[in-house]
Design an enzyme around this catalytic site. Structure first.
Site, PDB file in Angstrom:
ATOM      1  N   PHE A  43       0.417  -1.049   0.018  1.00  0.00           N
ATOM      2  CA  PHE A  43       0.204   0.422   0.045  1.00  0.00           C
ATOM      3  C   PHE A  43       0.796   1.330  -0.233  1.00  0.00           C
ATOM      4  O   PHE A  43       0.343   2.400  -0.605  1.00  0.00           O
ATOM      5  CB  PHE A  43      -0.782  -0.134   0.926  1.00  0.00           C
ATOM      6  CG  PHE A  43      -0.590  -0.509   2.708  1.00  0.00           C
ATOM      7  CD1 PHE A  43       0.370   0.848   3.086  1.00  0.00           C
ATOM      8  CD2 PHE A  43      -1.061  -1.297   3.388  1.00  0.00           C
ATOM      9  CE1 PHE A  43       0.822   0.290   4.808  1.00  0.00           C
ATOM     10  CE2 PHE A  43      -0.399  -1.673   4.107  1.00  0.00           C
ATOM     11  CZ  PHE A  43       0.380  -0.709   5.627  1.00  0.00           C
ATOM     12  N   GLY A  46       1.145   3.572  -3.199  1.00  0.00           N
ATOM     13  CA  GLY A  46       0.560   4.883  -3.600  1.00  0.00           C
ATOM     14  C   GLY A  46       0.001   5.480  -2.753  1.00  0.00           C
ATOM     15  O   GLY A  46      -1.034   6.519  -2.744  1.00  0.00           O
ATOM     16  N   HIS A  47       0.403   5.563  -0.855  1.00  0.00           N
ATOM     17  CA  HIS A  47      -0.147   5.902  -0.078  1.00  0.00           C
ATOM     18  C   HIS A  47       1.169   6.396   0.580  1.00  0.00           C
ATOM     19  O   HIS A  47       1.159   5.662   1.626  1.00  0.00           O
ATOM     20  CB  HIS A  47      -1.064   5.228   0.692  1.00  0.00           C
ATOM     21  CG  HIS A  47      -1.772   6.026   1.837  1.00  0.00           C
ATOM     22  ND1 HIS A  47      -1.725   6.446   2.756  1.00  0.00           N
ATOM     23  CD2 HIS A  47      -3.960   6.703   1.223  1.00  0.00           C
ATOM     24  CE1 HIS A  47      -2.694   6.683   3.933  1.00  0.00           C
ATOM     25  NE2 HIS A  47      -3.394   7.592   2.306  1.00  0.00           N
ATOM     26  N   PHE A  48       1.138   7.615   0.642  1.00  0.00           N
ATOM     27  CA  PHE A  48       1.966   8.681  -0.529  1.00  0.00           C
ATOM     28  C   PHE A  48       3.277   7.784  -0.768  1.00  0.00           C
ATOM     29  O   PHE A  48       4.344   8.037  -0.088  1.00  0.00           O
ATOM     30  CB  PHE A  48       1.308  10.153  -0.029  1.00  0.00           C
ATOM     31  CG  PHE A  48       0.632   9.318   0.220  1.00  0.00           C
ATOM     32  CD1 PHE A  48      -0.977  10.547  -0.630  1.00  0.00           C
ATOM     33  CD2 PHE A  48      -0.151   9.992   1.652  1.00  0.00           C
ATOM     34  CE1 PHE A  48      -1.568  10.277  -0.587  1.00  0.00           C
ATOM     35  CE2 PHE A  48      -1.630   9.766   2.235  1.00  0.00           C
ATOM     36  CZ  PHE A  48      -2.446   9.862   1.102  1.00  0.00           C
ATOM     37  N   VAL A  53       2.642   6.470   4.531  1.00  0.00           N
ATOM     38  CA  VAL A  53       1.238   6.341   5.696  1.00  0.00           C
ATOM     39  C   VAL A  53       0.628   5.515   5.687  1.00  0.00           C
ATOM     40  O   VAL A  53       0.348   5.084   4.321  1.00  0.00           O
ATOM     41  CB  VAL A  53       0.819   8.257   6.411  1.00  0.00           C
ATOM     42  CG1 VAL A  53       0.048   7.897   7.002  1.00  0.00           C
ATOM     43  CG2 VAL A  53       1.970   9.096   5.951  1.00  0.00           C
TER      44      VAL A  53
END
Length: 140
Positions: A43, A46-48, A53
């Site tokens: 994850f 893409g986050h971020f 985070v």
């Protein structure tokens, strides 16, 4: 203590969504588990990308899985599933970033038939990162 092999026996989740690494303490109605958060979590792509985070919804999922380990480790629940039915009073207090160890506590506070209510919290370095009330249904 419950290691990853027993966690995998209790939960149907697998990589990349299995979010409980080890159980530290367990009693009839309370459990303490950990998730070691690394930059290799999918994850974070893409986050971020520039400021990774852990998404709050995944912290809550980790708490739900923690409660699920407690419930599904009981002999009477062998072969059953725990269905996440809702969450309430959710608060996010601290960002969870790569390198953090998420310490998750779930305490069952109410049961009625196949429905259970859990008070859950996640901490990093003794500081509250997230908390909330989770509702579950236990079924086949």
């Amino acid at each position: 203590m419950i290691d990853i092999s027993k966690i995998r026996e209790a939960l149907p989740h697998r990589y990349p969504i299995l979010l409980v690494d080890r159980v530290l303490e367990v009693s009839d109605d309370e459990i303490v588990a950990i998730k070691n958060v690394t930059i290799n979590e999918p994850f974070f792509n893409g986050h971020f990308p520039q400021y990774p985070v852990m998404p709050g919804v995944l912290i809550m999922e980790a708490l739900a899985q923690t409660a699920g380990v407690l419930e599904l480790s009981k002999k009477e629940n062998t072969g059953k599933l725990v269905f996440y039915a809702g969450m309430d009073k959710v608060k996010f207090k601290k960002q969870v970033v790569p390198g953090d160890q998420l310490v998750m506590t779930a305490k069952f506070v109410k049961r009625r038939g196949t429905i259970a209510v859990v008070e859950a919290k996640a901490e990093v370095d003794g500081k509250l990162a997230a908390s909330g009330t989770l509702t579950f249904a236990i079924g086949n």
